[in-house]
Motif scaffolding. Structure first.
Motif, short mmCIF file in Angstrom:
data_model
loop_
_atom_site.label_atom_id
_atom_site.label_comp_id
_atom_site.label_asym_id
_atom_site.label_seq_id
_atom_site.Cartn_x
_atom_site.Cartn_y
_atom_site.Cartn_z
N PHE A 482 0.85 -1.25 -0.03
CA PHE A 482 0.08 0.11 0.11
C PHE A 482 1.03 1.16 -0.11
N LEU A 483 0.42 2.72 -0.23
CA LEU A 483 0.98 3.72 -0.26
C LEU A 483 1.09 4.33 1.23
N ALA A 484 2.21 4.70 1.66
CA ALA A 484 2.48 5.47 2.91
C ALA A 484 1.63 6.72 2.49
N SER A 485 1.64 7.78 3.69
CA SER A 485 1.09 8.84 3.50
C SER A 485 1.82 9.91 2.71
N ASP A 486 3.08 9.70 2.39
CA ASP A 486 4.03 10.36 1.66
C ASP A 486 4.19 9.78 0.21
N GLY A 487 3.28 8.78 -0.20
CA GLY A 487 3.24 8.31 -1.51
C GLY A 487 4.17 6.93 -1.65
N LYS A 488 5.05 6.91 -0.63
CA LYS A 488 6.04 5.73 -0.64
C LYS A 488 5.46 4.37 -0.68
N GLU A 489 5.88 3.48 -1.12
CA GLU A 489 5.46 1.94 -1.21
C GLU A 489 5.82 1.25 0.11
N SER A 490 4.61 0.83 0.76
CA SER A 490 4.92 0.19 2.22
C SER A 490 4.37 -1.35 1.89
N TYR A 491 4.75 -2.28 3.00
CA TYR A 491 4.30 -3.63 2.83
C TYR A 491 4.01 -4.23 4.16
N GLY A 492 3.36 -5.27 3.98
CA GLY A 492 2.75 -5.88 5.20
C GLY A 492 2.10 -7.39 4.71
N GLN A 493 1.58 -8.17 5.94
CA GLN A 493 0.81 -9.18 5.72
C GLN A 493 -0.64 -9.16 6.52
N PHE A 494 -1.68 -9.54 5.67
CA PHE A 494 -3.04 -9.39 6.25
C PHE A 494 -3.49 -10.69 6.85
N PHE A 495 -3.76 -10.72 8.18
CA PHE A 495 -4.56 -11.75 8.80
C PHE A 495 -6.02 -11.42 8.96
N ALA A 496 -6.62 -12.30 8.25
CA ALA A 496 -8.32 -11.98 8.08
C ALA A 496 -9.00 -12.59 9.05
N ALA A 497 -9.86 -11.92 9.89
CA ALA A 497 -10.55 -12.56 10.86
C ALA A 497 -11.34 -13.70 10.33
N ARG A 498 -11.32 -14.97 11.17
CA ARG A 498 -11.70 -16.18 10.85
C ARG A 498 -13.16 -16.25 10.27
N HIS A 499 -13.59 -16.74 9.42
CA HIS A 499 -15.12 -16.57 8.99
C HIS A 499 -15.42 -15.09 8.61
N ASN A 500 -14.36 -14.54 7.79
CA ASN A 500 -14.46 -13.08 7.47
C ASN A 500 -15.77 -12.62 6.79
#
Length: 740
Positions: A482-500
């Protein structure tokens, strides 16, 4: 012929059912240590404010949920994978619910059979005394290991989280693999066998000691130094020892002559000399000489970079600079967290360099100084070793997926590169035993465990039955950017709530420590972050989304991301990644935008506190594990007085304490008071100021505990209280101190 220990043992299904070989005494495991600790909580898990909001299953009581967390935290995790020399066997350490085991494993020669495992040592008490520094004797007849102390700060006073009358020292053990006898030979750490196997050296309190295996005489002290002994190694002929005398802000290379008993230092400089490695003929020594670039504008008059490769003649101690990093990309030294210099039998010196902006491995010809890249591409090497038998480089890297590390082989005689093992598994700590390659592997639901590596698959060297609970309950992890607030690219991992089911769920940000760290799309190699991964999965299993943010300043995404400007006390630019993560979450249909919280440890604790101080309007609560809250420290002495004042002003503005006037959200602060990484006073100062301003907070302090908690029961207590706190305050953001 020596009779190996495996010939005495039956094949077993799982090491947990095996006998306790070689231990004379073991203390009874205290079941009471695993019971959830009673916490002063005024309400059970939250009753959701609206029927439209996600709910914890009605049948799940608070006690049942915490029992589930305890079960997950008790999953076995393996580390310290160490290869034998002449047998296809590996030793490793298993940690499970506070217990520590030392195991030996090898593939079963019978096809489609379980591996052969045996327990060499089993310490059943949750006493925080880790096992590490595993090493086989050259003939594989003995295995040395260390128990106790603190491997991160081995020369500091030993930890004592269980309040013993005398803090237990780190002890060196020697196991005879023909009889399974286990004997303590000394207090110390980092035992290393001589090439002939007749003796070993070890470190104790800034001194080097020599233990002779077949002698009845006590260990002999060889010398004591002012600094700390690091990167200790024998010459191949067994006549010399090389090491770094680490003086914290600088380091020297020293040689010790076994025959003469003479200690000599190589010609020194005002930098850090690192990673000494002998040539195959024992006549030369290569090392890295690195300088810390000053915190000031770089001069255009400087012609070279800040580090070089140097070769010493060990007979006359003359130095020859064979290569110097040029000015520009890669001009400052950066390496892996493992061994960073190898001198191969084919006369190649292998080293890491960021010439193209990514941490890759290069080869130096010591005869002509020519440097050649061994790989290219937008990826980072996490660890590398040399496969002598096949003349190839084995390395772990995130070549195909930035959040996923696989094993690769690169020929040292051609340009052939190939993936090893399966792409689905993460792979760490490669270790070669008698030509066979093994590694620790993990994935979304399996913690690291040893596996035999073939060209395109992994064959587990332990039973996989233990992972059933995780396989049934863990949510898949999605790599996101995703884009940071200054437009730089940032990264992560998403753990979706079970039975989302795309319904809005309360959501947390997880912020790792370091900051030179990277969270992955499965279980990481470090125990600290394995615990965090389990807790994130537990949150997801109980109705929360979790976004683990790999903010700028972390590793794995190249030099420019790791060395991003204005991070930390120079401006906290990584907070822009946190705000970008919030914007990303607010655009997801499965996120309840009004109920976002965050948690993190160490540098992640700093960012948690910073977020609550700056944006209590967004973050409804936070859990701060041993964070930094006041970033002030002496400004660099090479700055002018005016520049020093500006530097300190920026440090203060980058601190959570600078924004207390805006802080409204509740926080749980957790810290051990024997922390050698982040001073306990950081949390003392914060909580006192929060109390003075009436900002809601809770406190959890552990006497005699270190940064990465040594006791399993302390992790359980911390996560139990964290879950209760998050559940209560993510929906009931009360504006008063919860202790009132």
């Amino acid at each position: 012929m020596m009779k190996r220990l495996f010939s005495l043992l039956p094949k077993i299904d799982t090491v947990r059912n095996n006998r306790n070989f070689g231990r004379k005494k073991t203390k009874t495991w205290l079941a009471s240590l695993l019971l959830p600790i009673s916490l002063a909580v005024s309400s059970p898990y939250p009753l959701w404010a609206s029927s439209a909001l996600p709910k914890t299953p009605a049948s799940s009581s608070q006690e049942a949920l915490l029992a589930a967390l305890e079960k997950w935290m008790a999953l076995p995790r393996d580390s310290q994978l160490t290869a034998a020399h002449h047998h296809k066997e590996w030793a490793f350490v298993r940690y499970q619910a506070g217990q520590h085991q030392l195991l030996l494993t090898r593939p079963d020669p019978q096809a489609d059979s379980l591996p052969l495992d045996c327990i060499l040592a089993h310490y059943k008490e949750d006493d925080g005394q880790a096992l590490y520094n595993l090493t086989f004797s050259p003939d594989d007849s003995q295995l040395a290991y260390v128990r106790g102390g603190d491997p991160e700060f081995p020369d500091a006073p030993p930890p004592n989280p269980t309040f013993q009358p005398q803090a237990p020292e780190a002890t060196i053990h020697l196991i005879d693999l023909t009889s399974a006898s286990d004997n303590i030979i000394a207090s110390g750490y980092n035992p290393i066998f001589s090439p002939d196997g007749q003796s070993l050296v070890y470190i104790s309190k800034n001194s080097l000691w020599l233990y002779k295996r077949d002698s009845q005489t006590p260990p002999q002290k060889l010398f004591t130094i002012r600094g700390h002994i690091r990167d200790l190694s024998w010459s191949p002929n067994g006549q010399s020892l090389a090491f770094v005398d680490d003086r914290i802000d600088h380091g020297f290379i020293a040689l010790y002559r076994i025959t003469s008993g003479q200690l000599e230092y190589l010609p020194a400089a005002f930098g850090n000399d690192l990673f000494p490695v002998f040539s195959p003929d024992s006549q030369k020594l290569a090392f890295i000489r690195a300088y810390e670039p000053p915190q000031s504008i770089s001069s255009s008059d400087r012609e070279k970079g800040w580090w070089s490769l140097i070769i010493a003649d060990i007979n006359d101690l003359t130095l020859t600079e064979k290569w110097h990093a040029p000015k520009g990309q890669g001009e400052a030294y950066a390496g892996t967290r493992h061994q960073n210099l190898y001198w191969t039998e084919q006369n190649q010196i292998l080293f890491p360099w960021e010439q193209d902006g990514w941490l890759h491995i290069y080869s130096l010809n010591p005869d002509n100084g020519k440097v050649s890249p061994l790989m290219q591409g937008a990826f980072e090497v996490e660890q590398f070793i040399v496969d002598k038998a096949k003349n190839r480089l084995i390395y772990s890297a995130n070549r195909d997926n930035r959040d996923h590390y696989s094993l690769w082989a690169r020929s040292l005689s051609s340009e052939k590169t190939e993936r090893l093992g399966s792409q689905e598994s993460l792979a760490f700590q490669p270790a070669i035993a008698n030509g066979a390659l093994a590694a620790l592997i993990s994935n979304n639901f399996q913690l690291p465990h040893p596996a035999l590596v073939t060209e395109n698959s992994f064959h587990s060297l332990t039973s996989e039955k233990a992972w059933d609970v995780a396989r049934q309950n863990f949510t898949p992890v999605e790599s996101v950017h995703f884009l940071a607030s200054d437009g730089k690219e940032s990264y992560g991992q998403f753990f979706a709530a079970r039975h989302n089911r795309n319904k809005p769920h309360p959501t947390l940000l997880f912020l790792h420590g370091g900051p030179r760290r990277q969270m992955l799309d499965g279980f990481p190699a470090q125990n600290y972050y394995q615990n965090a991964y389990i807790f994130n999965q537990f949150l997801a299993n109980n109705g929360y989304n979790v976004l683990s943010v790999n903010y700028r300043g972390g590793s794995g995404y190249g030099h420019d991301y790791r060395e991003a400007p204005e991070t930390g006390r120079q401006g906290a630019s990584e907070y822009r990644d946190i705000m970008g993560a919030v914007r990303y979450l607010q655009n997801r249909p499965d996120v309840d935008k009004a109920h976002i919280a965050l948690w993190g440890g160490s540098w992640g604790g700093y960012l948690t506190a910073l977020a609550l101080a700056r944006n209590s309007d967004i973050f409804k609560a936070g859990v701060d594990f041993h964070g930094v809250h006041n970033m002030l420290r002496p400004a660099p002495a090479n700055l002018s007085p005016d520049a020093q004042r500006e530097s300190q002003k920026l440090m203060w503005q980058s601190s959570p304490l600078a924004n207390l006037d805006q802080w409204r959200a509740p926080v749980l602060v957790i810290h051990g008071d024997d922390d050698h990484n982040v001073p306990f006073t950081q949390s003392e100062e914060l909580t006192h100021l929060l109390q003075n301003r009436g900002i809601p907070h809770e406190e959890l302090a552990f006497p005699n505990e270190r940064h990465g908690f040594l006791l399993y029961r302390h992790w359980l207590t911390a996560y139990n209280k964290s879950f209760l706190f998050i559940s209560r305050y993510l929906y009931e953001n009360a504006g008063k101190n919860v202790n009132e």
